[in-house]
Design an enzyme around this catalytic site. Structure first.
Site, short mmCIF file in Angstrom:
data_model
loop_
_atom_site.label_atom_id
_atom_site.label_comp_id
_atom_site.label_asym_id
_atom_site.label_seq_id
_atom_site.Cartn_x
_atom_site.Cartn_y
_atom_site.Cartn_z
N HIS A 66 0.83 -1.21 0.00
CA HIS A 66 0.00 0.00 0.00
C HIS A 66 0.87 1.25 0.00
O HIS A 66 0.42 2.32 -0.38
CB HIS A 66 -0.97 0.01 1.20
CG HIS A 66 -0.29 0.25 2.51
ND1 HIS A 66 0.49 -0.70 3.12
CD2 HIS A 66 -0.26 1.33 3.33
CE1 HIS A 66 0.96 -0.20 4.26
NE2 HIS A 66 0.52 1.03 4.40
N LYS A 107 9.99 -8.75 5.07
CA LYS A 107 11.02 -9.40 5.90
C LYS A 107 11.74 -10.43 5.05
O LYS A 107 11.16 -11.03 4.16
CB LYS A 107 10.37 -10.11 7.09
CG LYS A 107 11.32 -10.31 8.25
CD LYS A 107 11.54 -9.00 8.95
CE LYS A 107 12.11 -9.10 10.32
NZ LYS A 107 11.82 -7.88 11.09
N1 GLU Z 1 14.56 -5.58 11.75
C1 GLU Z 1 14.05 -4.40 12.37
C2 GLU Z 1 12.60 -4.61 12.78
O1 GLU Z 1 12.13 -5.70 12.94
C3 GLU Z 1 14.28 -3.15 11.54
C4 GLU Z 1 13.67 -3.10 10.19
C5 GLU Z 1 14.12 -1.93 9.34
O2 GLU Z 1 14.83 -1.06 9.84
O3 GLU Z 1 13.72 -1.91 8.18
O4 GLU Z 1 11.87 -3.67 13.04
#
Ligand code: GLU
Length: 472
Positions: A66, A107
């Site tokens: 989005h 992720k």
């Molecule tokens: N891995 C971190 C989280 O779970 C940071 C993610 C990021 O900075 O894009 O929020």
């Protein structure tokens, strides 16, 4: 853990559904918000020194488009599976919405135990992973921007950046393809400690609500609060450090090898140094060893900070948690069943999707810096100092009083990049906490902070979809 608790993604969706029930959005819109848009699963070979070949399993999940780019860390863990990556990607979507970071959630993961590979092998794995993402348009400053997560850090982000630049020669904004870079490679000051600092701001904010603290049987403010921390990685370490600086007492720390406790307080830096030297937190001078690490979660304390992995507080141990506040530093440390038990027992849970959003917030600042090609504060600092100097001259001339050189220098000092990053982070965490509180008060059917946080996220994402004209 019950069978139902086992799917991390289902747990996230259950929290989503609970909040979605409080809205009147059409089912189609809610289904779109919660579904995982793209799941890219891939394998690639790694040749070992003895000539043998190992197949490496990897993922990148883009949960919601989005807003673009999508954003989220990359995790290296031997236990990771698709369900976990999907759950973590979904949490990123809601997390970004809660703190008004204009990204969708994503992720990535590689199923390895990084401690079992040499640095050279890790570099090859990371570069190959980046190559695979690039081939499918799963990385890019306007598409998908990875960051560190469990098992990764600045070193891996540098390899990702270098591989991306090699594949995209001349792309002027290439440095914005990843965040969590070292400052020397275009990272931003304060990113490494950002998640921990954000958690500290979140706890400080919760503890400043005197009515809420009274209800928990606690005094207002962080001063003297007894804290137990699970996990001494980047997030746990920095959270403990900032909370201690803020006046709290770290009475116990748990790690894989066991836990240590000292009711008078543990010096986090010294524990860290001891672990580096001996390979374990156990036998720290002045502290008592607790051989079973999970037992530390059940210690009598004011604040419990799970800062390790998901599903640490489940139906199995929720009734034995003695903390008054649980500050969720890890993603998904509490199952929905356990959350309900903690709620019934009057324990305040400060939810992950808000509490640990400091990392992605400062990642957003880093992304802006990479796109702007200029360090924060570079343009304004000297001007700000000159204006303040003139103002002090006028005050001194008018009053006939002279300030000491040291005091004058402190008043005049213009903001450095780190000052601006921390100011933006503090503002973000304070405003988002207030938004959760407002929702709790505005909507009497919201049960707790997590429920309110999800509701805020759903409303913001639904607005974005409606602005896009996709839904009426
Ligand atoms: N891995 C971190 C989280 O779970 C940071 C993610 C990021 O900075 O894009 O929020």
């Amino acid at each position: 853990m019950t069978a139902q608790e086992q799917s991390f993604f289902n747990n996230v969706i259950r929290c989503f559904d609970e909040a979605a029930e409080l809205t009147s959005y059409p089912k189609g819109l809610l289904d779109q918000i919660k579904s995982c848009n793209s799941v890219y699963r891939f394998d690639f070979p790694l040749r070992h020194d003895d000539g043998g070949v190992e197949v490496i399993h990897a993922w990148r999940v883009e949960h919601s488009h989005h807003k673009l780019p999508v954003k989220g860390g990359i995790r290296y863990s031997p236990e990771v599976d698709e369900d976990e990556v999907k759950a973590l990607a979904a949490l990123m979507t809601f997390k970004c919405a809660i703190v008004d970071v204009p990204f969708g959630g994503a992720k990535g993961a590689i199923r390895i135990d990084p401690r079992k590979y040499s640095e050279e092998q890790l570099e090859r794995i990371t570069r190959r992973y980046t190559h695979e993402l690039a081939r499918k348009n799963f990385i890019g400053p306007g598409l998908d921007v990875p960051a560190p997560d469990y098992g990764t850090g600045e070193r891996e982000m540098s390899w990702i950046l270098d591989t991306y630049i090699a594949l995209n020669p001349g792309q002027i904004d290439a440095a914005a393809c990843v965040t969590g870079k070292p400052v020397s490679l275009g990272g931003v000051h304060g990113r490494k400690e950002a998640t921990g600092k954000g958690l500290y701001f979140a706890l400080r904010e919760a503890c400043s609500q005197s009515e809420q603290m009274k209800g928990l049987g606690l005094s207002s403010g962080l001063e003297g609060k007894r804290i137990v921390v699970q996990g001494l990685g980047n997030v746990g370490y920095h959270t403990a450090l900032f909370c201690r600086e803020g006046g709290a007492v770290i009475i116990a720390i748990a790690e894989r090898e066991g836990a240590i406790m000292n009711p008078k307080g543990l010096d986090v830096d010294r524990v860290q140094a001891h672990r580096k030297e001996t390979g374990s937190i156990l036998d720290f001078p002045g502290a008592v060893n607790i051989s079973h690490s999970a037992a530390a979660l059940e210690l009598d304390c004011d604040v419990l900070i799970p800062a390790a992995l998901e599903l640490q507080i489940t139906k199995r141990n929720a009734s034995r948690i003695h903390a008054r506040i649980v500050l969720e530093a890890a993603n998904g440390p509490t199952s929905p069943e356990a959350g309900a038990i903690l709620g019934d027992r009057g324990i305040l849970v400060i939810p992950d999707i808000y509490a640990n959003a400091g990392g992605v917030t400062v990642s957003y600042f880093e992304w802006l810096k990479s796109l702007a090609h200029v360090r924060f504060g570079r343009l304004g600092k000297r001007y700000e100092e000159a204006m303040k100097r003139q103002m002090l001259w006028a005050i001194e001339a008018g009053t006939g009083k002279q300030l000491s050189d040291d005091y004058r220098a402190r008043l005049i000092r213009g903001a450095e990049e780190l000052d601006l990053v921390n100011s933006g982070l503090e503002e973000t965490m304070v405003v988002a906490y207030q938004q959760m509180q407002d929702t709790l008060h505005r909507n009497p059917r919201t049960k707790n902070l997590r429920n309110a946080a999800f509701l805020n996220a759903i409303e913001k994402i639904a607005d974005a979809y409606q602005e896009l004209g996709i839904f009426p």
